[in-house]
Design an enzyme around this catalytic site. Structure first.
Site, mmCIF file in Angstrom:
data_model
loop_
_atom_site.group_PDB
_atom_site.id
_atom_site.type_symbol
_atom_site.label_atom_id
_atom_site.label_comp_id
_atom_site.label_asym_id
_atom_site.label_seq_id
_atom_site.Cartn_x
_atom_site.Cartn_y
_atom_site.Cartn_z
ATOM 1 N N HIS A 1 19.259 -31.678 -9.892
ATOM 2 C CA HIS A 1 20.024 -30.600 -9.264
ATOM 3 C C HIS A 1 19.763 -30.603 -7.764
ATOM 4 C CE1 HIS A 1 22.144 -26.790 -9.132
ATOM 5 N NE2 HIS A 1 21.194 -26.326 -8.331
ATOM 6 N N PRO A 18 22.285 -22.736 -17.252
ATOM 7 C CA PRO A 18 22.328 -23.591 -16.071
ATOM 8 C C PRO A 18 21.004 -23.646 -15.310
ATOM 9 C CG PRO A 18 23.760 -21.660 -15.787
ATOM 10 C CD PRO A 18 23.193 -21.590 -17.163
ATOM 11 N N ILE A 49 57.464 2.517 -24.720
ATOM 12 C CA ILE A 49 57.659 1.089 -24.411
ATOM 13 C C ILE A 49 58.627 0.407 -25.374
ATOM 14 C CG2 ILE A 49 55.441 0.726 -23.241
ATOM 15 C CD1 ILE A 49 54.624 -0.908 -25.772
ATOM 16 N N GLU A 76 37.013 -5.584 -31.834
ATOM 17 C CA GLU A 76 37.303 -5.687 -33.269
ATOM 18 C C GLU A 76 37.742 -7.081 -33.689
ATOM 19 O OE1 GLU A 76 38.692 -3.076 -35.843
ATOM 20 O OE2 GLU A 76 37.629 -1.386 -34.986
ATOM 21 N N ARG A 107 42.184 -2.229 -42.693
ATOM 22 C CA ARG A 107 41.511 -1.947 -41.427
ATOM 23 C C ARG A 107 41.665 -3.123 -40.446
ATOM 24 N NH1 ARG A 107 36.236 -0.397 -39.314
ATOM 25 N NH2 ARG A 107 36.559 -0.676 -37.102
ATOM 26 N N ASP A 137 29.101 6.288 -44.799
ATOM 27 C CA ASP A 137 28.163 5.383 -45.476
ATOM 28 C C ASP A 137 26.737 5.507 -44.947
ATOM 29 O OD1 ASP A 137 30.001 4.465 -47.265
ATOM 30 O OD2 ASP A 137 30.520 2.654 -46.133
ATOM 31 N N GLY A 138 26.367 6.701 -44.545
ATOM 32 C CA GLY A 138 24.985 6.949 -44.120
ATOM 33 C C GLY A 138 24.738 6.812 -42.630
ATOM 34 N N GLY A 139 25.693 6.222 -41.913
ATOM 35 C CA GLY A 139 25.594 6.191 -40.439
ATOM 36 C C GLY A 139 24.592 5.198 -39.878
ATOM 37 N N GLN A 149 25.316 2.002 -39.446
ATOM 38 C CA GLN A 149 26.053 0.983 -38.697
ATOM 39 C C GLN A 149 25.910 1.238 -37.196
ATOM 40 O OE1 GLN A 149 27.102 3.471 -40.431
ATOM 41 N NE2 GLN A 149 29.280 3.892 -40.311
ATOM 42 N N TYR A 174 39.595 0.623 -45.981
ATOM 43 C CA TYR A 174 38.607 0.565 -44.898
ATOM 44 C C TYR A 174 37.481 -0.393 -45.234
ATOM 45 C CZ TYR A 174 35.428 2.236 -41.244
ATOM 46 O OH TYR A 174 34.594 2.329 -40.163
ATOM 47 N N ARG A 200 27.727 -4.658 -33.748
ATOM 48 C CA ARG A 200 28.782 -5.219 -32.897
ATOM 49 C C ARG A 200 28.234 -5.258 -31.466
ATOM 50 N NH1 ARG A 200 33.797 -1.506 -32.485
ATOM 51 N NH2 ARG A 200 34.639 -2.431 -34.382
HETATM 52 C C1 UGA Z 1 36.831 1.074 -32.508
HETATM 53 C C2 UGA Z 1 38.331 0.990 -32.536
HETATM 54 O O1 UGA Z 1 38.810 0.184 -33.540
HETATM 55 C C3 UGA Z 1 38.946 0.513 -31.301
HETATM 56 O O2 UGA Z 1 39.255 1.628 -30.521
HETATM 57 C C4 UGA Z 1 38.214 -0.440 -30.423
HETATM 58 O O3 UGA Z 1 38.856 -1.670 -30.392
HETATM 59 C C5 UGA Z 1 36.780 -0.632 -30.769
HETATM 60 O O4 UGA Z 1 36.180 0.311 -31.593
HETATM 61 C C6 UGA Z 1 35.955 -0.601 -29.517
HETATM 62 O O5 UGA Z 1 36.078 0.354 -28.750
HETATM 63 O O6 UGA Z 1 35.132 -1.492 -29.342
HETATM 64 P P1 UGA Z 1 35.025 1.462 -34.312
HETATM 65 O O7 UGA Z 1 33.844 1.256 -33.454
HETATM 66 O O8 UGA Z 1 34.837 1.093 -35.736
HETATM 67 O O9 UGA Z 1 36.290 0.688 -33.762
HETATM 68 O O10 UGA Z 1 35.579 2.952 -34.230
HETATM 69 P P2 UGA Z 1 34.987 4.412 -34.199
HETATM 70 O O11 UGA Z 1 36.063 5.295 -34.706
HETATM 71 O O12 UGA Z 1 34.480 4.740 -32.844
HETATM 72 O O13 UGA Z 1 33.828 4.411 -35.293
HETATM 73 C C7 UGA Z 1 32.543 3.940 -35.072
HETATM 74 C C8 UGA Z 1 31.705 4.113 -36.314
HETATM 75 O O14 UGA Z 1 31.538 5.496 -36.576
HETATM 76 C C9 UGA Z 1 32.301 3.526 -37.583
HETATM 77 O O15 UGA Z 1 31.310 2.824 -38.282
HETATM 78 C C10 UGA Z 1 32.752 4.736 -38.387
HETATM 79 O O16 UGA Z 1 32.717 4.527 -39.763
HETATM 80 C C11 UGA Z 1 31.754 5.770 -37.938
HETATM 81 N N1 UGA Z 1 32.226 7.180 -38.046
HETATM 82 C C12 UGA Z 1 33.405 7.551 -37.480
HETATM 83 C C13 UGA Z 1 31.442 8.119 -38.689
HETATM 84 O O17 UGA Z 1 30.342 7.785 -39.195
HETATM 85 N N2 UGA Z 1 31.874 9.397 -38.775
HETATM 86 C C14 UGA Z 1 33.033 9.815 -38.240
HETATM 87 O O18 UGA Z 1 33.371 11.010 -38.348
HETATM 88 C C15 UGA Z 1 33.833 8.877 -37.567
#
Ligand code: UGA
Length: 662
Positions: A104, A139, A371, A436, A462, A531-533, A535, A615, A621
């Site tokens: 380099h 790099p 649109i 997504e 979904r 599902d318990g939250g 994720q 769903y 993510r």
């Molecule tokens: C979202 C959307 O699909 C899009 O707006 C976007 O492309 C993407 O995220 C992003 O912004 O990156 P997701 O993250 O699944 O997808 O959407 P949310 O509605 O924000 O949900 C997030 C998580 O919260 C999910 O796992 C959902 O199951 C959970 N959730 C949602 C709950 O536990 N309780 C609720 O009352 C609502």
């Protein structure tokens, strides 16, 4: 020792010759085809390889499995890289038993990245050097085998410095190659804290900023003078190249870029001035500065302007079309663009409640409309504008399950029409893909270039959103490749902030999670943890997101074309249960807490009950943001707690406003 060499440029030839001199057996050479847009002033690696009877290849992608396999079959002991321009992936790096080394043109860890010789001159360095180091997938950051220092004289140009580097490389390789053969070469880790990184340079980067000091202006000129494309400036519409200038001491007060005299031709800088020794008008002849002044009929008082956009002295604002301008990204981005003073925003949306503060701005042009109906208006504006951002989409998961066809029609079909207008009128398209698209990808970090997209079965509706966006990404990519559509795709990762959906949309379940939870708190209903939250998501503050998007739109380094960028904050990774806890805590401590009903806590709910059968969810993510960091120099900074507090504040205030109005 059996060796494969990846090489280009003079340094590539120097490296190959050194290996041959020291008895290395070169099995194959990989190089590049010359770029027809680049002046080729250096020696040919291909010719040198051919002259020595070594097979030579120039694959478009050396990391393609076919090439990886061929290299593996050759079973080299070692791979050397000398000014090879592409990154080499981990599969190849893992092949040779003795490892891979790269030469380099800087004293690492400083000046990692591209064009180290030019950058060292631009920055007025007085020394640089060459480094032989072990390669990693990143790099120039592997362990150092050896270095040789080169001093930079103030008369050096990119070419003379390049030759000095070449001589130093010969010396360094002569010293190290026998040590490597004998297995005695040292291995010193780099000090990452001392590292600096510079990207590629393009001809446009040679534009002179006369507000800089004469010293800086001269450094730029010698960094890009012949055989490089040259530093330049505009006099009205005429472009002038500057090949060699001298600094002259300070001058009477005159705006930077002003011609102070024509014999010699002197131009004022931010401090001091430069005397033009050699230059030329674009498409003219190389000549002395004084002759240039005569030929171009220059006169004292005339002004060189630093900007290409300046045509006949007027700097034109760029026009940007934003469809869905009232949406979460549209309204925050429009504000950022207008605040910069560099853009006129033409926006369409069904509603204008979130852009009331912008409507009166002289550079903001709003049109109410749908649109799928206002097609002529849209086509006309695509044609008229420089940049197009089609942000209209259904983007709330419950709608993917409830209204899959509407998602397809709007997010795919209507947007495809707009993409095609961009192709027709050759307009720069900046397209919102989505986090997504990666679906249920199992990678720790989702990478734009490497990660696979993983979607569930068809009855899991979904994924129709993910799939529609993915298909558009692919169509845009194909238009870019086959018809030259200029585009950049960006993928927001759970951006949060004020105006993300509304409490009204949350009432029918059609909002993103943070707004949904805030509604629960405001109404005193339990927060439902699907599902318990457990994720997780990486939440990204809208200001960080918009800043990254603004950088893409500005495209200062001209490197955004054809790129895909994740825009997310990998450090803000939280589960939905974490989010509920943080929100409840902030809500409890809020000064207006007593105006709202008691907290009903959280409850777990099955996804099927909450969203319906169609769903399916992703458990984590997390974005890789290596590309946004490298190409855009962007890093998110806003901590999650702050985003949550401000989003909560915004929605609680919106409740207050509604109550007052009622
Ligand atoms: C979202 C959307 O699909 C899009 O707006 C976007 O492309 C993407 O995220 C992003 O912004 O990156 P997701 O993250 O699944 O997808 O959407 P949310 O509605 O924000 O949900 C997030 C998580 O919260 C999910 O796992 C959902 O199951 C959970 N959730 C949602 C709950 O536990 N309780 C609720 O009352 C609502």
């Amino acid at each position: 020792m059996k060796t494969i060499v990846l090489a280009y440029h003079n340094i590539g030839c120097i490296g190959i010759n050194a290996l041959l001199d020291h008895g290395y057996e070169i099995q194959a050479v990989f190089t590049h085809e010359d770029d027809p847009h680049e002046a080729v002033w250096f020696e040919s690696v291909a010719e040198l390889a051919a002259a020595n009877g070594i097979p030579v290849y120039a694959p478009e992608d050396i990391n393609h499995p076919l090439w990886v396999e061929r290299i593996r079959n050759l079973a080299p002991d070692q791979i050397f890289s000398f000014y090879y321009r592409h990154m080499v992936g981990p599969e190849i790096l893992a092949i040779p038993s003795q490892g891979c080394m790269n030469l380099h043109g800087s004293l690492l860890p400083r000046y990692r990245g591209r064009c180290p010789v030019n950058w060292a001159l631009v920055n007025g360095e007085t020394e640089t050097g060459v480094t032989l180091h072990h390669m990693t997938p990143r790099p120039d950051d592997g362990d150092i085998v050896g270095q040789k220092q080169v001093s930079i004289h103030e008369t050096d140009t990119a070419l003379t410095l390049h030759h000095k580097i070449g001589t130093a490389a010969e010396g360094l390789l002569a010293a190290l190659l026998p040590e490597i053969l004998a297995g005695r070469a040292p291995r010193i880790p780099q000090d990452n804290a001392m590292a600096s990184y510079f990207g590629g340079r393009r001809p446009e980067d040679g534009q002179i900023d006369w507000t800089r000091s004469a010293h800086d202006v001269r450094n730029l000129i010698r960094a890009v003078t012949r055989p490089y494309p040259g530093a330049f400036s505009f006099l009205g519409t005429r472009k002038c190249l500057f090949w060699d200038v001298a600094e002259t001491p300070s001058v009477p007060d005159a705006p930077p870029g002003t011609i102070l005299s024509i014999d010699p031709l002197c131009i004022a800088c931010g401090t001091d001035a430069v005397e033009v020794r050699y230059g030329q008008e674009e498409n003219g002849l190389y000549m002395r500065g004084t002759q240039l002044a005569q030929e171009m009929k220059l006169a004292p008082g005339m002004l060189f302007d630093g900007k290409t956009e300046s045509v006949v002295g007027v700097r034109r604002k760029r026009h940007i079309l934003i469809l869905g301008v009232n949406g979460f990204i549209g309204n925050h981005l429009s504000k950022r663009l207008l605040d910069s003073g560099r853009y006129e925003v033409h926006g369409m949306d069904l509603r204008s409640d979130c852009i009331q503060d912008l409507i009166a701005h002289p550079d903001f042009h709003y049109k109410e409309g749908d649109i799928s109906i206002m097609r002529e208006w849209i086509e006309y504006h695509v044609r008229k504008c420089d940049i197009v951002l089609p942000l209209v989409a259904i983007a709330t998961p419950i709608e993917y399950v409830r209204n899959p066809l509407r998602v397809f029609e709007l997010d795919f079909e209507e947007n495809l029409r707009i993409v095609r207008y961009c192709v027709k009128y050759k307009k720069r398209l900046i397209f919102p893909s989505t986090s997504e698209v990666y679906g249920m990808c199992a990678d720790d970090e989702f990478d734009e270039d490497r990660s696979n997209f993983v979607l569930g079965p068809i009855h899991k509706q979904r994924w129709i959103y993910s799939c529609s966006k993915q298909m558009l990404d692919r169509v845009i990519w194909a238009y870019g490749k086959t018809q030259g559509l200029p585009f950049t795709i960006f993928r927001p990762f759970n951006w949060v902030g004020p105006k993300l959906d509304s409490l009204k949309s949350a009432r029918i379940g059609s909002s993103r999670v943070i707004t949904q939870f805030i509604l629960n708190l405001v109404e005193g209903s339990p927060i439902r943890l699907v599902d318990g939250g457990l994720q997780k998501r990486c939440f990204t503050d809208y200001r960080d997101g918009v800043e990254c998007l603004f950088k893409i739109i500005e495209d200062k380094n001209g490197q955004c074309n054809g790129q895909i960028f994740n825009i997310g904050n990998p450090d803000n990774e939280y589960s939905m249960a974490d989010l509920a806890d943080i929100l409840r805590e902030k809500f409890a401590a809020h000064p207006r807490r007593s105006q709202f009903p008691p907290d009903s806590g959280t409850e777990c709910i099955e996804a099927r009950t909450y969203y319906g059968d169609g769903y399916q969810d992703v458990q984590h993510r997390r974005p890789s943001i290596r590309l946004s960091q490298k190409i855009l120099g962007w890093t998110p900074t806003v901590p999650f707690e702050q985003s949550v507090a401000e989003t909560l504040e915004y929605f609680l205030n919106s409740v207050a406003v509604v109550e007052t109005q009622e």
